[in-house]
Design an enzyme around this catalytic site. Structure first.
Site, PDB file in Angstrom:
ATOM      1  N   HIS A 111      68.538  48.720 -37.868  1.00 54.87           N
ATOM      2  CA  HIS A 111      68.474  49.801 -38.925  1.00 54.87           C
ATOM      3  C   HIS A 111      69.957  49.766 -39.482  1.00 54.87           C
ATOM      4  O   HIS A 111      70.928  49.753 -38.737  1.00 54.87           O
ATOM      5  CB  HIS A 111      68.395  51.106 -38.111  1.00 54.87           C
ATOM      6  CG  HIS A 111      68.094  52.109 -38.965  1.00 54.87           C
ATOM      7  ND1 HIS A 111      67.170  53.094 -39.058  1.00 54.87           N
ATOM      8  CD2 HIS A 111      69.075  52.705 -40.145  1.00 54.87           C
ATOM      9  CE1 HIS A 111      67.255  54.009 -39.986  1.00 54.87           C
ATOM     10  NE2 HIS A 111      68.393  53.888 -40.464  1.00 54.87           N
ATOM     11  N   LYS A 112      70.003  49.557 -40.836  1.00 56.42           N
ATOM     12  CA  LYS A 112      71.250  49.720 -41.527  1.00 56.42           C
ATOM     13  C   LYS A 112      72.260  50.637 -41.438  1.00 56.42           C
ATOM     14  O   LYS A 112      71.745  51.894 -41.454  1.00 56.42           O
ATOM     15  CB  LYS A 112      71.172  49.342 -43.011  1.00 56.42           C
ATOM     16  CG  LYS A 112      72.262  48.960 -43.816  1.00 56.42           C
ATOM     17  CD  LYS A 112      72.456  49.179 -45.097  1.00 56.42           C
ATOM     18  CE  LYS A 112      71.528  48.220 -45.939  1.00 56.42           C
ATOM     19  NZ  LYS A 112      72.103  48.293 -47.531  1.00 56.42           N
ATOM     20  N   HIS A 113      73.430  50.184 -41.125  1.00 56.99           N
ATOM     21  CA  HIS A 113      74.474  51.046 -40.960  1.00 56.99           C
ATOM     22  C   HIS A 113      75.873  50.744 -40.822  1.00 56.99           C
ATOM     23  O   HIS A 113      76.157  49.585 -40.611  1.00 56.99           O
ATOM     24  CB  HIS A 113      74.383  51.890 -39.445  1.00 56.99           C
ATOM     25  CG  HIS A 113      74.496  50.761 -38.227  1.00 56.99           C
ATOM     26  ND1 HIS A 113      73.469  49.701 -37.880  1.00 56.99           N
ATOM     27  CD2 HIS A 113      75.467  50.731 -37.386  1.00 56.99           C
ATOM     28  CE1 HIS A 113      74.033  49.199 -36.869  1.00 56.99           C
ATOM     29  NE2 HIS A 113      75.203  49.649 -36.540  1.00 56.99           N
ATOM     30  N   VAL A 114      76.797  51.390 -41.319  1.00 56.63           N
ATOM     31  CA  VAL A 114      78.152  50.717 -41.127  1.00 56.63           C
ATOM     32  C   VAL A 114      78.890  51.857 -39.883  1.00 56.63           C
ATOM     33  O   VAL A 114      78.206  52.790 -39.659  1.00 56.63           O
ATOM     34  CB  VAL A 114      79.037  51.231 -42.371  1.00 56.63           C
ATOM     35  CG1 VAL A 114      78.353  50.325 -43.512  1.00 56.63           C
ATOM     36  CG2 VAL A 114      78.813  52.578 -43.003  1.00 56.63           C
ATOM     37  N   GLN A 143      69.439  45.722 -41.594  1.00 56.42           N
ATOM     38  CA  GLN A 143      71.088  45.756 -41.340  1.00 56.42           C
ATOM     39  C   GLN A 143      71.425  44.589 -42.389  1.00 56.42           C
ATOM     40  O   GLN A 143      72.379  44.889 -42.876  1.00 56.42           O
ATOM     41  CB  GLN A 143      71.279  45.379 -39.967  1.00 56.42           C
ATOM     42  CG  GLN A 143      72.648  45.463 -39.562  1.00 56.42           C
ATOM     43  CD  GLN A 143      73.531  46.811 -39.962  1.00 56.42           C
ATOM     44  OE1 GLN A 143      73.008  47.700 -40.398  1.00 56.42           O
ATOM     45  NE2 GLN A 143      74.794  46.854 -39.376  1.00 56.42           N
TER      46      GLN A 143
END
Length: 294
Positions: free
Chosen positions: A148-151, A111
Site C-alpha cells: 500500500h503506497k506510503h511515504v 507502492q
C-alpha cells in the site's frame, strides 16, 4: 487537520498509543562508525523481532490473511488524522524515532506506482510545519514492507538519520534542481538541490519536492515500465536535498536496508550483524544493495 495542530496531534496520539501498548518503540544498542569522514550509526534493534512476529503468521483461530493491509483501515489507536483528502497520517507501530509517521494513501495504490503531486503534498504538509526527513521505500527490494503506497517521515534530531552528513561533499552553491554525486557513494545515486522546510507554503514545497523527484528519476533512468510500476529505489528528502538510489536487492548478508539507512543509520536484528557492518564498512554495505556507479 490544520498545519498548526499536526505535531500536537502526533504527540497526543503517541502518548495515548504508548499507554495502551499499541505503539512499540524500538529498543536498541548502537555503535558509531566513521568512514571516509562520514558518521554512521549502527543499531541493534531487539524489537525488530517483535515486528517480524507481527507479520502474517499462524495466530489463534487460524492463519492471518497474507494480504492483510494495515494502512487501508489503520488501527484507530495509531491514526493521527487526515492529510488533505488523499492521505492519512499514521504512527509507525514500530517507530525508529519519536514521531515516526507513515503518510499513507487513503485508497489502495501499489507502492511502486510513480509518486504523485498528492504524495508530495502529504509530505509537504508535515515538512512545512516540522522540517525533518521524508523517506520512501519503492518496493520490496528497496525495503518496503507493505504494498500500500506510503511515504514516511521522521523529525530532525541529533540521533536521527538525515542528509546533513553528506553536506561537506556536496556543492553548496548548487541552484534549485541542480544535480550532484557524492564522492564517497560508489553506487548509482544522485542528489538534487531542493528547498522545502518550515514556513514555506505547502503547495510550493510540494511542487519543489515533485520537481526534484522528476529531475532525479530522469537523471537515473528511473521510469515506469509497461505495467506502470517503477523499478525499485529509495528516496530521502531533507536538509536542502533529495537523494535517489536505484536498488538491486533488499538485503546485505541478511540485513534489510531501507531508505533510512542511506541517511546514516543502519538497523540490524542481531549483534552479529552489527559486527558484519563494522567489518565491511557501512559504505560497502550500502553499495552492495545498489548498482555500480555509472
Amino acid at each position: 487537520m490544520s498545519q498548526s495542530s499536526l505535531m500536537q496531534s502526533v504527540d497526543a496520539r503517541s502518548a495515548s498509543a504508548l499507554a495502551s501498548g499499541a505503539l512499540q518503540p524500538v529498543q536498541s544498542e548502537q555503535i558509531r562508525i566513521e568512514q571516509e569522514g562520514l558518521p554512521f550509526v549502527v543499531r541493534w534493534v531487539s524489537s525488530l523481532a517483535a515486528k517480524d512476529a507481527s507479520k502474517p503468521a499462524a495466530i489463534p483461530g487460524g492463519p492471518r490473511d497474507p494480504n492483510f493491509n494495515p494502512f487501508l483501515n489503520p488501527d484507530p489507536e495509531l491514526t493521527v488524522g487526515p492529510l488533505g483528502d488523499t492521505h492519512v497520517a499514521i504512527l509507525n507501530k514500530f517507530p525508529l524515532s519519536v514521531q515516526h509517521l507513515v503518510l499513507a494513501c487513503r485508497e489502495f495504490e501499489e507502492q511502486l506506482l510513480p509518486l504523485t503531486a498528492a504524495d508530495f503534498t502529504a509530505l509537504a504538509r508535515v515538512m512545512t510545519e516540522a522540517g525533518g526527513l521524508g523517506l520512501y521505500n519503492g518496493g520490496t527490494a528497496a525495503g518496503a514492507s507493505q504494498r500500500h503506497k506510503h511515504v514516511q517521515w521522521i523529525p530532525s534530531t541529533d540521533d536521527n538519520a538525515g542528509l546533513a552528513l553528506f553536506s561537506a561533499g556536496l556543492p553548496q552553491d548548487l541552484p534549485p534542481l541542480g544535480v550532484a554525486r557524492h564522492p564517497a557513494l560508489s553506487m548509482q545515486h544522485c542528489f538534487v538541490r531542493v528547498h522545502s522546510g518550515p514556513g514555506m507554503a505547502v503547495e510550493q514545497a510540494a511542487a519543489n519536492l515533485q520537481q526534484a523527484w522528476e529531475k532525479g528519476c530522469a537523471e537515473l533512468g528511473l521510469q515506469p515500465g509497461a505495467d506502470r510500476l517503477m523499478p525499485p529505489y529509495n528516496m530521502l528528502a531533507g536538509d536542502g536535498w533529495m537523494l535517489l538510489i536505484p536498488r538491486s536487492q533488499e538485503q546485505y548478508e541478511g540485513i534489510s536496508l531501507s531508505a533510512i539507512c542511506f541517511g546514516g543509520t543502519l538497523y540490524t536484528r542481531t549483534r552479529e550483524q552489527v559486527d558484519l557492518v563494522q567489518q565491511a564498512g557501512p559504505l560497502q554495505v550500502l553499495a552492495e544493495v545498489g548498482f555500480g556507479r555509472l
